[in-house]
Design a protein around this motif. Structure first.
Motif, PDB file in Angstrom:
ATOM      1  N   HIS A   1       0.807  -1.225   0.000  1.00  0.00           N
ATOM      2  CA  HIS A   1       0.000   0.000   0.000  1.00  0.00           C
ATOM      3  C   HIS A   1       0.837   1.269   0.000  1.00  0.00           C
ATOM      4  O   HIS A   1       0.285   2.373  -0.011  1.00  0.00           O
ATOM      5  N   LEU A   2       2.145   1.128   0.009  1.00  0.00           N
ATOM      6  CA  LEU A   2       3.026   2.296   0.047  1.00  0.00           C
ATOM      7  C   LEU A   2       3.676   2.542  -1.314  1.00  0.00           C
ATOM      8  O   LEU A   2       3.963   1.613  -2.062  1.00  0.00           O
ATOM      9  N   SER A   3       3.919   3.809  -1.599  1.00  0.00           N
ATOM     10  CA  SER A   3       4.697   4.158  -2.786  1.00  0.00           C
ATOM     11  C   SER A   3       6.163   3.824  -2.537  1.00  0.00           C
ATOM     12  O   SER A   3       6.571   3.508  -1.418  1.00  0.00           O
ATOM     13  N   TRP A   4       6.956   3.935  -3.596  1.00  0.00           N
ATOM     14  CA  TRP A   4       8.371   3.620  -3.447  1.00  0.00           C
ATOM     15  C   TRP A   4       9.036   4.491  -2.391  1.00  0.00           C
ATOM     16  O   TRP A   4       9.752   3.994  -1.520  1.00  0.00           O
ATOM     17  N   GLU A   5       8.791   5.795  -2.455  1.00  0.00           N
ATOM     18  CA  GLU A   5       9.473   6.693  -1.525  1.00  0.00           C
ATOM     19  C   GLU A   5       8.943   6.549  -0.099  1.00  0.00           C
ATOM     20  O   GLU A   5       9.700   6.711   0.870  1.00  0.00           O
ATOM     21  N   GLU A   6       7.669   6.216   0.057  1.00  0.00           N
ATOM     22  CA  GLU A   6       7.124   5.976   1.396  1.00  0.00           C
ATOM     23  C   GLU A   6       7.725   4.721   2.007  1.00  0.00           C
ATOM     24  O   GLU A   6       8.060   4.693   3.197  1.00  0.00           O
ATOM     25  N   ALA A   7       7.873   3.671   1.203  1.00  0.00           N
ATOM     26  CA  ALA A   7       8.463   2.429   1.702  1.00  0.00           C
ATOM     27  C   ALA A   7       9.925   2.614   2.072  1.00  0.00           C
ATOM     28  O   ALA A   7      10.409   2.063   3.076  1.00  0.00           O
ATOM     29  N   ALA A   8      10.654   3.419   1.286  1.00  0.00           N
ATOM     30  CA  ALA A   8      12.073   3.622   1.553  1.00  0.00           C
ATOM     31  C   ALA A   8      12.316   4.475   2.786  1.00  0.00           C
ATOM     32  O   ALA A   8      13.406   4.417   3.376  1.00  0.00           O
ATOM     33  N   ALA A   9      11.332   5.255   3.199  1.00  0.00           N
ATOM     34  CA  ALA A   9      11.529   6.188   4.316  1.00  0.00           C
ATOM     35  C   ALA A   9      11.614   5.500   5.667  1.00  0.00           C
ATOM     36  O   ALA A   9      12.109   6.096   6.629  1.00  0.00           O
ATOM     37  N   ASN A  10      11.161   4.253   5.773  1.00  0.00           N
ATOM     38  CA  ASN A  10      10.926   3.666   7.095  1.00  0.00           C
ATOM     39  C   ASN A  10      12.067   2.882   7.737  1.00  0.00           C
ATOM     40  O   ASN A  10      12.269   3.003   8.952  1.00  0.00           O
TER      41      ASN A  10
END
Length: 446
Positions: A191-200
């Protein structure tokens, strides 16, 4: 962009990716050994002078490694440390690591590809990799561990061979491709975009281990938790973990804009640093400042904090030891204002307080954190996204503490918002948690 990278961006099948050749070189944000020493005697170690965007050679893949085409990455404070060459140049880490064996020798180069967060697509796997295949969508944990070391099997962070990927190793995430061990990978949340997934991974995983994990402060319901830098990358995840775990988050920030952001994340109360006498990076009198801070916390919560979430270091550590309650814990994972701390030890030993050192997160802790993302109890703290070409500007933002939450970097992804595979879950989580749902990011132009 090379043919393989173009195919990844276009959504090629695994079979198509397998049949395309690896490029001999790829684009990466990197440091150069020739720049070491350039900041000697310079007060403002501007990272824009040392972070270069350019071509580096593709390394050979080890049997236990995976090559990931990086769609997005992120800026962490270790990238800032690296680019300032403090406390020591990271090329020292690479030389030490490179002496171990043939495969580690690949890391000892006159360039250092930096970055300790990444999300992307697997494009090659080593001969010994069993669980991952070309085409898999993955996120990368920054814990680079030695699976053959006994201590690793008790806790991945406890082995002497544990390194911070992209900081103490080469071929990190701020690039078109990154090289990782298979033991660093987790499935990308759909459910996350690429940049949202990479932020965590780095910040959220670190905060999870500090607060929730059995090797950290072991927060329980009702605990009052003081969070320094509550609007930063680490702090933004700490606030969410405290809120969703039934604790009471008290944030300390440096501006009203950051205070508003921290309240939106779930802080019970927010205190401006200037209001308690902390205006710079040098330590103030810990007893005087601690008494002011303690009064503010008790007025808001009725109690002294059970836990202090500490990563600021020199400027705040003495205050943290003073202000935490009798029997409480100060848990620390870093020192952005300096790593030589002073505190009054009487308040530590006579009041039975604890100081807990915490570093990164093992793969199980990362997996537990990703479960919270899937459940909607934790959301990406992404607030701004830069293209790879502007990595130095993104790092400068973090260096100057002018950011909130996490700053993302688009590597191969042509724009923000791509990579979502589960739109139904995304919409449901956003609807259920409008204040702390999936964060939107600001795309900064090249």
């Amino acid at each position: 962009m090379d043919a393989l990278a173009e195919a990844v961006v276009a959504g090629a099948t695994a079979a198509e990716l397998e049949h395309l050749p690896l490029p001999d070189r790829f684009t990466a944000a990197h440091l150069r050994s020739d720049d070491v020493g350039g900041f000697t005697g310079v007060a403002d170690k501007d990272v824009r002078k040392t972070i270069h965007i350019g071509s580096v050679p593709m390394p050979e893949l080890a049997p236990d490694e995976v090559l990931v085409a990086v769609m997005a990455s992120g800026i962490n404070y270790n990238t800032v440390w690296s680019a300032m060459f403090v406390p020591i140049p990271t090329f020292t880490f690479l030389r030490h690591f490179g002496r171990q064996d043939r495969w580690s020798g690949r890391h000892d180069q006159p360039f250092h590809v930096i970055g300790s967060d990444a999300a992307g697509v697997v494009v090659r796997t080593g001969a010994g990799v069993r669980r991952w295949r070309t085409g898999d969508h993955v996120v990368v944990s920054p814990a680079y561990v030695d699976e053959e070391e006994p201590a690793t099997h008790a806790d991945g962070m406890s082995g002497n061979g544990q390194l911070a990927w992209g900081f103490e190793t080469n071929y990190g995430g701020l690039a078109h491709y990154c090289v990782v061990r298979a033991s660093q990978l987790l499935p990308k949340p759909g459910h996350l975009s690429w940049e949202e997934a990479a932020a965590n991974p780095l910040c959220a995983g670190t905060a999870y281990r500090m607060l929730v994990g059995e090797r950290g402060a072991r927060m329980t319901q009702g605990d009052v938790v003081l969070i320094w830098g509550a609007a930063g990358g680490l702090g933004a995840y700490a606030v969410q973990l405290v809120r969703s775990g039934g604790g009471i988050a008290v944030g300390v920030v440096g501006s009203e804009a950051k205070a508003e952001y921290a309240r939106g994340l779930g802080c019970h109360t927010v205190i401006n640093r200037a209001e308690i006498g902390l205006t710079g990076d040098e330590p103030a009198d810990p007893v005087t400042v601690g008494k002011r801070l303690g009064r503010r916390i008790r007025a808001a919560t009725g109690e002294d904090p059970h836990i202090v979430f500490e990563h600021v270091g020199r400027a705040t550590f003495g205050v943290s030891v003073f202000v935490v309650r009798r029997g409480g814990a100060v848990v620390t994972c870093g020192s952005s204002t300096g790593y030589l701390h002073e505190f009054d030890n009487r308040y530590l030993w006579m009041r039975l307080k604890r100081v807990i050192g915490s570093h990164g997160a093992n793969l199980q802790e990362q997996s537990a954190m990703h479960r919270l993302l899937d459940l909607g109890h934790l959301a990406p703290a992404l607030t701004a996204t830069y293209p790879l070409a502007d990595t130095a500007e993104a790092a400068r933002l973090v260096q100057n503490n002018a950011h909130m939450g996490k700053v993302g970097v688009l590597s191969l992804a042509p724009g923000p918002g791509l990579g979502v595979r589960d739109s139904e879950r995304r919409g449901r989580l956003l609807a259920a948690r409008p204040r702390a749902g999936v964060a939107s990011s600001t795309a900064c132009p090249a």
